[in-house]
Design an enzyme around this catalytic site. Structure first.
Site, PDB file in Angstrom:
ATOM      1  N   THR A   1       0.824  -1.214   0.000  1.00 47.75           N
ATOM      2  CA  THR A   1       0.000   0.000   0.000  1.00 47.75           C
ATOM      3  C   THR A   1       0.856   1.262   0.000  1.00 47.75           C
ATOM      4  OG1 THR A   1      -1.510   1.271   1.404  1.00 47.75           O
ATOM      5  CG2 THR A   1      -0.083  -0.258   2.532  1.00 47.75           C
ATOM      6  N   ASP A   2       0.280   2.366  -0.471  1.00 46.25           N
ATOM      7  CA  ASP A   2       0.981   3.653  -0.396  1.00 46.25           C
ATOM      8  C   ASP A   2       1.066   4.167   1.038  1.00 46.25           C
ATOM      9  OD1 ASP A   2      -1.692   4.367  -0.041  1.00 46.25           O
ATOM     10  OD2 ASP A   2      -1.738   5.858  -1.647  1.00 46.25           O
ATOM     11  N   GLU A   3       0.278   3.558   1.939  1.00 46.01           N
ATOM     12  CA  GLU A   3       0.255   4.046   3.319  1.00 46.01           C
ATOM     13  C   GLU A   3       1.598   3.838   4.027  1.00 46.01           C
ATOM     14  OE1 GLU A   3      -3.311   3.290   5.555  1.00 46.01           O
ATOM     15  OE2 GLU A   3      -4.465   2.958   3.740  1.00 46.01           O
TER      16      GLU A   3
ATOM     17  N   LYS B   1       2.174  -3.504   7.202  1.00 47.85           N
ATOM     18  CA  LYS B   1       2.440  -3.676   5.759  1.00 47.85           C
ATOM     19  C   LYS B   1       3.891  -3.293   5.449  1.00 47.85           C
ATOM     20  CE  LYS B   1       0.052  -4.734   2.837  1.00 47.85           C
ATOM     21  NZ  LYS B   1      -0.328  -6.069   2.282  1.00 47.85           N
TER      22      LYS B   1
ATOM     23  N   TYR C   1      -1.883  -0.709  10.893  1.00 52.87           N
ATOM     24  CA  TYR C   1      -2.024  -1.355   9.587  1.00 52.87           C
ATOM     25  C   TYR C   1      -0.822  -1.051   8.699  1.00 52.87           C
ATOM     26  CZ  TYR C   1      -3.383  -1.775   4.675  1.00 52.87           C
ATOM     27  OH  TYR C   1      -3.381  -2.056   3.328  1.00 52.87           O
TER      28      TYR C   1
HETATM   29  N1  LIG Z   1      -8.171  -1.926  -0.470  1.00 54.16           N
HETATM   30  C1  LIG Z   1      -7.242  -1.000  -0.757  1.00 54.16           C
HETATM   31  O1  LIG Z   1      -7.577   0.141  -1.080  1.00 54.16           O
HETATM   32  C2  LIG Z   1      -5.776  -1.350  -0.714  1.00 54.16           C
HETATM   33  C3  LIG Z   1      -4.865  -0.354  -1.028  1.00 54.16           C
HETATM   34  C4  LIG Z   1      -3.516  -0.682  -1.038  1.00 54.16           C
HETATM   35  C5  LIG Z   1      -3.104  -1.964  -0.749  1.00 54.16           C
HETATM   36  N2  LIG Z   1      -3.999  -2.920  -0.423  1.00 54.16           N
HETATM   37  C6  LIG Z   1      -3.501  -4.270  -0.124  1.00 54.16           C
HETATM   38  O2  LIG Z   1      -4.075  -5.166  -1.067  1.00 54.16           O
HETATM   39  C7  LIG Z   1      -4.324  -6.431  -0.450  1.00 54.16           C
HETATM   40  C8  LIG Z   1      -5.774  -6.819  -0.631  1.00 54.16           C
HETATM   41  O3  LIG Z   1      -6.600  -5.803  -0.030  1.00 54.16           O
HETATM   42  P1  LIG Z   1      -8.190  -5.960  -0.011  1.00 54.16           P
HETATM   43  O4  LIG Z   1      -8.743  -4.607   0.148  1.00 54.16           O
HETATM   44  O5  LIG Z   1      -8.624  -6.813  -1.149  1.00 54.16           O
HETATM   45  O6  LIG Z   1      -8.362  -6.762   1.359  1.00 54.16           O
HETATM   46  P2  LIG Z   1      -9.636  -7.554   1.892  1.00 54.16           P
HETATM   47  O7  LIG Z   1      -9.667  -7.295   3.359  1.00 54.16           O
HETATM   48  O8  LIG Z   1     -10.843  -7.263   1.071  1.00 54.16           O
HETATM   49  O9  LIG Z   1      -9.279  -9.090   1.629  1.00 54.16           O
HETATM   50  C9  LIG Z   1      -8.270  -9.750   2.319  1.00 54.16           C
HETATM   51  C10 LIG Z   1      -8.433 -11.242   2.071  1.00 54.16           C
HETATM   52  O10 LIG Z   1      -7.340 -11.914   2.728  1.00 54.16           O
HETATM   53  C11 LIG Z   1      -7.847 -13.018   3.428  1.00 54.16           C
HETATM   54  N3  LIG Z   1      -7.007 -13.273   4.601  1.00 54.16           N
HETATM   55  C12 LIG Z   1      -6.828 -12.458   5.670  1.00 54.16           C
HETATM   56  N4  LIG Z   1      -6.017 -13.049   6.564  1.00 54.16           N
HETATM   57  C13 LIG Z   1      -5.649 -14.239   6.028  1.00 54.16           C
HETATM   58  C14 LIG Z   1      -4.818 -15.306   6.464  1.00 54.16           C
HETATM   59  N5  LIG Z   1      -4.211 -15.249   7.653  1.00 54.16           N
HETATM   60  N6  LIG Z   1      -4.657 -16.372   5.666  1.00 54.16           N
HETATM   61  C15 LIG Z   1      -5.291 -16.446   4.469  1.00 54.16           C
HETATM   62  N7  LIG Z   1      -6.116 -15.481   4.011  1.00 54.16           N
HETATM   63  C16 LIG Z   1      -6.282 -14.386   4.777  1.00 54.16           C
HETATM   64  C17 LIG Z   1      -9.257 -12.619   3.848  1.00 54.16           C
HETATM   65  O11 LIG Z   1     -10.056 -13.760   4.121  1.00 54.16           O
HETATM   66  C18 LIG Z   1      -9.725 -11.828   2.642  1.00 54.16           C
HETATM   67  O12 LIG Z   1     -10.343 -12.656   1.685  1.00 54.16           O
HETATM   68  C19 LIG Z   1      -3.895  -6.285   1.005  1.00 54.16           C
HETATM   69  O13 LIG Z   1      -2.604  -6.818   1.142  1.00 54.16           O
HETATM   70  C20 LIG Z   1      -3.890  -4.797   1.251  1.00 54.16           C
HETATM   71  O14 LIG Z   1      -2.942  -4.437   2.233  1.00 54.16           O
HETATM   72  C21 LIG Z   1      -5.334  -2.641  -0.394  1.00 54.16           C
END
Ligand SMILES: NC(=O)c1ccc[n+]([C@@H]2O[C@H](COP(=O)([O-])OP(=O)(O)OC[C@H]3O[C@@H](n4cnc5c(N)ncnc54)[C@H](O)[C@@H]3O)[C@@H](O)[C@H]2O)c1
Length: 346
Positions: A130-132, A159, A155
């Site tokens: 993430t950009d965070e 990350k 969070y």
């Molecule tokens: N949503 C955003 O805007 C955003 C922005 C930047 C980066 N990200 C990164 O992208 C990735 C996906 O984000 P998202 O928004 O789709 O998240 P999300 O919370 O919608 O989905 C996360 C998924 O990971 C699974 N999970 C969590 N813990 C687990 C474990 N211990 N073992 C197996 N599976 C597990 C959950 O069941 C879920 O299906 C993350 O790594 C997040 O940090 C998200």
């Protein structure tokens, strides 16, 4: 290519799974199905011979070893994480456990498998971040890949730690990794505790639309399908050991974003009064980062990616999707913590 995608039942992971299968890749979706998961997100590909699902926790080393041997992936795309900043303020432990220890356990499983395969150079471990991790910007400037890390929430700190582990496994063991850091995603299948779905669903129900602080925090919004396309491009064309910033080039303050959504709903689902009348300013998130903005020059110039939709187009599509998919979001609103104010603890 056979991809092992972690977190493929989540918001972004499921978009990656759907696009990867559509592009002809084999996919094994590794997800332990936390509160944030929804297998309906991948229902459209579940019957494909290219798709397999493994309900496995990334902290479970034995189960991961079995999955690698059984499916023999060419690459890992690691998206599984605890992802909600407000939840990380109330309960940071789960974030350290999954995002740090889980990433470590996955790295070790991938390294053992890769070494057993004779350390193929073509193998990839793509870590999605993430950009965070870069902290908070003032009114000017953008995050580049060289911006020093300065995470400020449990969070983003978890990350950042996972990003460091991935780089260390590359430098120390030679594991062929690529990394990407993206801005805020939005679009279909966004879990209904995140800002954009909260706004759409509260406004539709005539409930107050909460905006943290004065709504002046700025985010760079990235349509989830554009992000998934970028991730597949980074995987296929990204240079080993390199990281790529991915942004939508769509900056908006939270209050402007919320007003845009209200205006779309005024057109599509007119109510007696404009939906913006439901906006309610609430106590800010502790340590709320002011502004994130991504400089996406590297992925644009080196890989040829660019976002395909503007924020206005993406929001229009997103609102349409939520209007057409009540059967998806309605049951999720009953999940633990959804609809509650989280992350105000000091
Ligand atoms: N949503 C955003 O805007 C955003 C922005 C930047 C980066 N990200 C990164 O992208 C990735 C996906 O984000 P998202 O928004 O789709 O998240 P999300 O919370 O919608 O989905 C996360 C998924 O990971 C699974 N999970 C969590 N813990 C687990 C474990 N211990 N073992 C197996 N599976 C597990 C959950 O069941 C879920 O299906 C993350 O790594 C997040 O940090 C998200």
């Amino acid at each position: 290519m056979k991809l092992l995608v972690t977190g493929g039942a989540g918001f972004i992971g499921s978009a990656v799974v759907r696009q990867a299968v559509a592009a002809g890749h084999g996919v094994v979706n590794v997800d332990c199905l936390t509160y944030a998961a929804c297998l309906e997100n991948v229902a459209s590909v579940a019957a494909s011979p290219l798709y397999a699902f493994e309900q496995v926790d990334i902290r479970d080393a034995e189960a991961l070893a079995r999955v690698f041997v059984a499916h023999r992936p060419d690459a890992v795309m690691h998206l599984a994480a605890e992802s909600h900043v407000d939840r990380s303020i109330d309960g940071p432990g789960a974030f350290i456990d999954t995002n740090v220890r889980g990433t470590y356990t996955l790295l070790e499983a991938a390294r053992a498998y890769w070494q057993d395969q004779g350390r193929p150079e073509s193998f990839r471990f793509h870590h999605i971040s993430t950009d965070e991790v870069f902290g908070s910007l003032g009114p000017e400037g953008q995050f580049t890949e060289e911006t020093p890390y300065d995470p400020r929430s449990p969070y983003s700190a978890s990350k950042a730690a996972s990003d460091h582990l991935v780089r260390a496994w590359h430098h120390t063991y030679g594991l062929p990794v690529v990394l990407s850091n993206c801005s805020n995603n939005y679009g279909p299948f966004h879990f209904p505790e995140k800002l954009i779905p909260v706004v759409i669903l509260n406004a539709l129900a005539g409930r107050p639309v909460p905006v943290y602080g004065q709504g002046l925090n700025v985010r760079d919004w990235l349509y989830v399908e554009d992000h998934a396309a970028a991730l597949l491009m980074v995987l296929e064309k990204g240079a080993v050991g390199r990281s790529y910033n991915i942004g939508g080039e769509n900056e908006a303050t939270n209050i402007d974003l919320v007003r845009k959504i209200c205006a779309i709903l005024d057109r599509k689902r007119p109510d007696a009064a404009p939906h913006a009348g439901l906006i309610e300013f609430v106590t800010d998130r502790p340590g709320h980062d002011l502004r994130y903005a991504i400089d996406a020059t590297r992925i644009r110039s080196e890989l040829g990616w660019k976002p395909s939709v503007t924020l206005d187009e993406g929001l229009e599509r997103t609102v349409d999707w939520y209007l057409a998919n009540e059967s998806w979001w309605r049951p999720l609103q009953a999940r633990q913590g959804v609809g509650e104010r989280l992350g105000v603890a000091r």
